[in-house]
Motif scaffolding. Structure first.
Motif, mmCIF file in Angstrom:
data_model
loop_
_atom_site.group_PDB
_atom_site.id
_atom_site.type_symbol
_atom_site.label_atom_id
_atom_site.label_comp_id
_atom_site.label_asym_id
_atom_site.label_seq_id
_atom_site.Cartn_x
_atom_site.Cartn_y
_atom_site.Cartn_z
ATOM 1 N N GLY A 1 1.125 13.431 21.680
ATOM 2 C CA GLY A 1 -0.230 13.352 21.157
ATOM 3 C C GLY A 1 -0.331 12.845 19.732
ATOM 4 N N LEU A 2 0.725 12.176 19.276
ATOM 5 C CA LEU A 2 0.677 11.628 17.917
ATOM 6 C C LEU A 2 0.180 10.193 18.010
ATOM 7 N N ALA A 3 -0.851 9.864 17.234
ATOM 8 C CA ALA A 3 -1.604 8.635 17.471
ATOM 9 C C ALA A 3 -0.822 7.374 17.156
ATOM 10 N N SER A 4 0.168 7.466 16.292
ATOM 11 C CA SER A 4 0.890 6.267 15.861
ATOM 12 C C SER A 4 2.271 6.671 15.385
ATOM 13 N N MET A 5 3.117 5.661 15.177
ATOM 14 C CA MET A 5 4.438 5.938 14.652
ATOM 15 C C MET A 5 4.341 6.569 13.254
ATOM 16 N N GLU A 6 3.378 6.128 12.471
ATOM 17 C CA GLU A 6 3.218 6.703 11.133
ATOM 18 C C GLU A 6 2.801 8.176 11.249
ATOM 19 N N ALA A 7 1.942 8.483 12.213
ATOM 20 C CA ALA A 7 1.554 9.883 12.436
ATOM 21 C C ALA A 7 2.769 10.704 12.885
ATOM 22 N N PHE A 8 3.567 10.097 13.742
ATOM 23 C CA PHE A 8 4.795 10.742 14.208
ATOM 24 C C PHE A 8 5.656 11.148 13.013
ATOM 25 N N LEU A 9 5.737 10.265 12.026
ATOM 26 C CA LEU A 9 6.590 10.532 10.867
ATOM 27 C C LEU A 9 5.917 11.504 9.892
ATOM 28 N N THR A 10 4.660 11.256 9.578
ATOM 29 C CA THR A 10 4.027 12.044 8.513
ATOM 30 C C THR A 10 3.499 13.386 9.016
ATOM 31 N N GLN A 11 3.157 13.470 10.303
ATOM 32 C CA GLN A 11 2.599 14.731 10.804
ATOM 33 C C GLN A 11 3.640 15.609 11.491
ATOM 34 N N ALA A 12 4.711 14.998 11.973
ATOM 35 C CA ALA A 12 5.707 15.796 12.701
ATOM 36 C C ALA A 12 7.011 15.914 11.906
ATOM 37 N N TRP A 13 7.672 14.788 11.638
ATOM 38 C CA TRP A 13 9.021 14.859 11.082
ATOM 39 C C TRP A 13 9.061 15.274 9.626
ATOM 40 N N GLU A 14 8.236 14.661 8.805
ATOM 41 C CA GLU A 14 8.309 14.997 7.382
ATOM 42 C C GLU A 14 7.959 16.467 7.129
ATOM 43 N N PRO A 15 6.863 16.980 7.678
ATOM 44 C CA PRO A 15 6.569 18.404 7.432
ATOM 45 C C PRO A 15 7.672 19.327 7.937
ATOM 46 N N SER A 16 8.273 18.961 9.064
ATOM 47 C CA SER A 16 9.319 19.819 9.635
ATOM 48 C C SER A 16 10.476 19.983 8.658
ATOM 49 N N PHE A 17 10.872 18.915 7.973
ATOM 50 C CA PHE A 17 11.993 19.023 7.041
ATOM 51 C C PHE A 17 11.530 19.449 5.643
ATOM 52 N N LEU A 18 10.293 19.103 5.270
ATOM 53 C CA LEU A 18 9.784 19.542 3.961
ATOM 54 C C LEU A 18 9.632 21.064 3.909
ATOM 55 N N ALA A 19 9.586 21.702 5.081
ATOM 56 C CA ALA A 19 9.509 23.163 5.116
ATOM 57 C C ALA A 19 10.834 23.801 4.707
ATOM 58 N N HIS A 20 11.879 22.994 4.574
ATOM 59 C CA HIS A 20 13.200 23.520 4.233
ATOM 60 C C HIS A 20 13.591 23.196 2.798
ATOM 61 N N ASP A 21 14.436 24.043 2.261
ATOM 62 C CA ASP A 21 15.070 23.764 0.976
ATOM 63 C C ASP A 21 16.112 22.659 1.160
ATOM 64 N N ALA A 22 16.180 21.740 0.212
ATOM 65 C CA ALA A 22 17.094 20.594 0.345
ATOM 66 C C ALA A 22 18.553 21.033 0.409
ATOM 67 N N ASN A 23 18.939 21.994 -0.410
ATOM 68 C CA ASN A 23 20.333 22.452 -0.355
ATOM 69 C C ASN A 23 20.637 23.148 0.971
ATOM 70 N N ASP A 24 19.654 23.843 1.519
ATOM 71 C CA ASP A 24 19.848 24.442 2.846
ATOM 72 C C ASP A 24 20.101 23.339 3.881
ATOM 73 N N LEU A 25 19.287 22.290 3.837
ATOM 74 C CA LEU A 25 19.471 21.185 4.792
ATOM 75 C C LEU A 25 20.878 20.610 4.684
ATOM 76 N N LEU A 26 21.355 20.463 3.447
ATOM 77 C CA LEU A 26 22.679 19.860 3.272
ATOM 78 C C LEU A 26 23.803 20.834 3.617
ATOM 79 N N ALA A 27 23.573 22.125 3.410
ATOM 80 C CA ALA A 27 24.598 23.112 3.793
ATOM 81 C C ALA A 27 24.797 23.109 5.305
ATOM 82 N N MET A 28 23.701 23.105 6.050
ATOM 83 C CA MET A 28 23.820 23.075 7.518
ATOM 84 C C MET A 28 24.422 21.751 7.973
#
Lengths: 337, 337
Positions: B219-246
């Motif tokens: 249900g994401l209207a465009s590739m840009e929506a896919f990136l800005t509404q799904a992927w970016e928020p999903s990773f922005l919810a995490h601490d950067a060092n946590d992302l790199l530790a995992m």
């Protein structure tokens, strides 16, 4: 020492409507044009390549035999030799360089071929990757001129997934604040390195690395050597705005973006009358064979020959002798038709 | 409202020899441990997920039925709930957080299971992606305890290509000077967005996008929506060092990195006695089915069931009902053995 010539195109109105002033097309030729001007082949360059990147496929006894054919290699706009952000004067330099399309490239190449050389028929247009995209564009724009077309590891329209892979590379580059929206004074090295590292994962197949061919065939001692000795230097040799200009051309590639076709890819492919052999690599991660299969299904006289290689997209790069021979054999077969 | 518990592990000596002080394992359980303590299942989390990410596979009538089984979901170290760069006090906070391995995770999980719950047998260990890597590690480390194992969309050892994909993601994040070697005071948003955009190209298949399932199913209207509404928020919810530790845990994952096996993956796989169903997805770009097939060939009692999906790695994420049912059916079949 430059081993290429320059064709001055003057001010050119682009597909976008913007004007590229004093446009220049760098090119190299191999062989001699015959008296009938009937033995020409056009072989455009791939992303971040130059005419030298295409040399592997040309030689006596090969399909692209300079003793038989007149082979013209036009350099893609943005590659640093043809008009590019890095070599265009203000006010169109750097980030102000106008967006160019595959169609813009091919229209300039057409002028080179017709105006400079007086050629009205092409025995073949072929190319790897973005070179394949230009080959498709040639065949769709000039069906009466292009007798044969052989795109390998490429597509007639950049797929949505391919767009996304490129967007990831771009994002890595521009994440470097040193890129400064393209107005850097020193190269954004950190961003270009990141760009190279993202790109490297896509260019080969999973199986290539499982079989450790980077070590055994390329002679790179480790994955880190693969990145720091091969990929990073290859992209660090380019200007960052040039890399992004070519990337934008790639993301927008679409032979159906034409008033005649109105975005109908099947119609654009059906307009190709050239005899065709389309060669995806079985393990290419961004031009997967499924896309080529769909393209071939819409073409009038096209054969699909899948390169049976684990070298992924690089199967079309001329590095692996088996793949190079596969492509050469197909080009010979096509030229014999 | 936290819906998980914390198991305090005290100071823990890691596989690297370094000490993680006052290590904490966050976990959630579903169902009740039976009197014989014989109905337990362990279901570790995947990269950047929490126990909530696993909830889709648990429910009455499903294989992971809380009315029948006691299901323990331990959160991976680095995920922000278990010990992580973001929640560990100085001097081990942020970039100073010690590298942890899949083995470190599983040894703490083993303590949780045995010390807190007094469990000596596990009916099943299962998991998606890095959860699958932990499942493999459980089965290799504790063959007498693990009756069944069902890794899906994962591997026993991170492949060289998978390592490279992760290296690209990491490079994009650290290209942001705001990351400052992990000593940022505000989140390096530009780098995390780049990380997300690189990652997005890998998580789904080429065919997923060719079929426009991002639009039609997500249900994401465009590739840009896919990136800005799904992927970016999903990773922005995490601490950067946590992302790199995992990510570092993932890059180093290898059940054969053990004195008993000395890096011999075939031997480590052969040490697994659990009944197994291994489920790669046909179109997974970083855990391709070929790797699973090789793994299964070295295991004693393992069946390969390839998820016939175009959802790529996300086939194991529980988003696509068909894939979720495929996995559930396999888990039911395995639990019935």
């Amino acid at each position: 020492m430059a081993n290429h010539e320059i064709f001055d195109c003057g001010d050119v109105t682009l597909q976008s409507g913007k004007v590229l002033p004093a446009a220049r097309l760098a090119y190299r030729t191999h062989g001699r044009l015959d008296a009938a001007r009937a033995n020409a082949i056009v072989y455009p360059t791939h992303y971040s390549g130059t005419h030298d990147s295409n040399a592997w496929a040309i030689g006596p006894g090969m399909a692209l035999d300079p003793e038989k054919y007149f082979i013209i290699i036009p350099n893609m706009l943005g590659n640093g030799l043809s008009s590019s952000p890095s070599n265009t004067p203000a006010p169109d330099a750097g980030p102000a360089f106008p967006a160019v399309t595959v169609r813009d490239n091919v229209l300039l190449q057409h002028r080179l071929v017709t105006e400079l050389f007086g050629i009205t028929t092409l025995q073949l247009v072929t190319g790897h990757s973005m070179g394949a995209q230009q080959a498709y564009q040639w065949a769709a724009l000039f069906p009466d001129m292009v007798q044969r077309v052989a795109p390998f590891c490429g597509s007639a329209r950049t797929s949505r997934h391919n767009w996304l892979f490129l967007e990831g590379c771009k994002s890595a580059l521009v994440a470097d604040a040193g890129f400064a929206d393209g107005r850097y004074t020193v190269p954004p090295v950190r961003g270009i390195r990141a760009f190279a590292r993202v790109y490297a994962g896509w260019a080969w197949s999973q199986t290539f690395f499982r079989q450790r061919l980077d070590i055994e065939k390329l002679g790179l001692a480790s994955m880190e050597a693969f990145l720091t000795q091969a990929w990073e230097p290859s992209f660090l040799a380019h200007d960052a705005n040039d890399l992004l200009a070519m990337l934008a051309t790639w993301q927008a590639a679409d032979i159906s973006a034409d008033p005649r076709f109105g975005g109908d890819l099947a119609a654009a492919l059906a307009a190709i009358t050239a005899k065709a052999i389309v060669m995806p690599c079985r393990t290419d991660l961004y031009f997967p064979p499924e896309d080529s299969e769909i393209e071939v299904s819409h073409m009038r006289d096209a054969e699909l020959r899948v390169i049976p290689s684990v070298w992924g997209h690089m199967a079309g790069g001329g590095i692996n002798p088996e793949d190079a021979m596969f492509i050469d054999a197909a080009l010979k077969a096509l030229l014999a038709r």
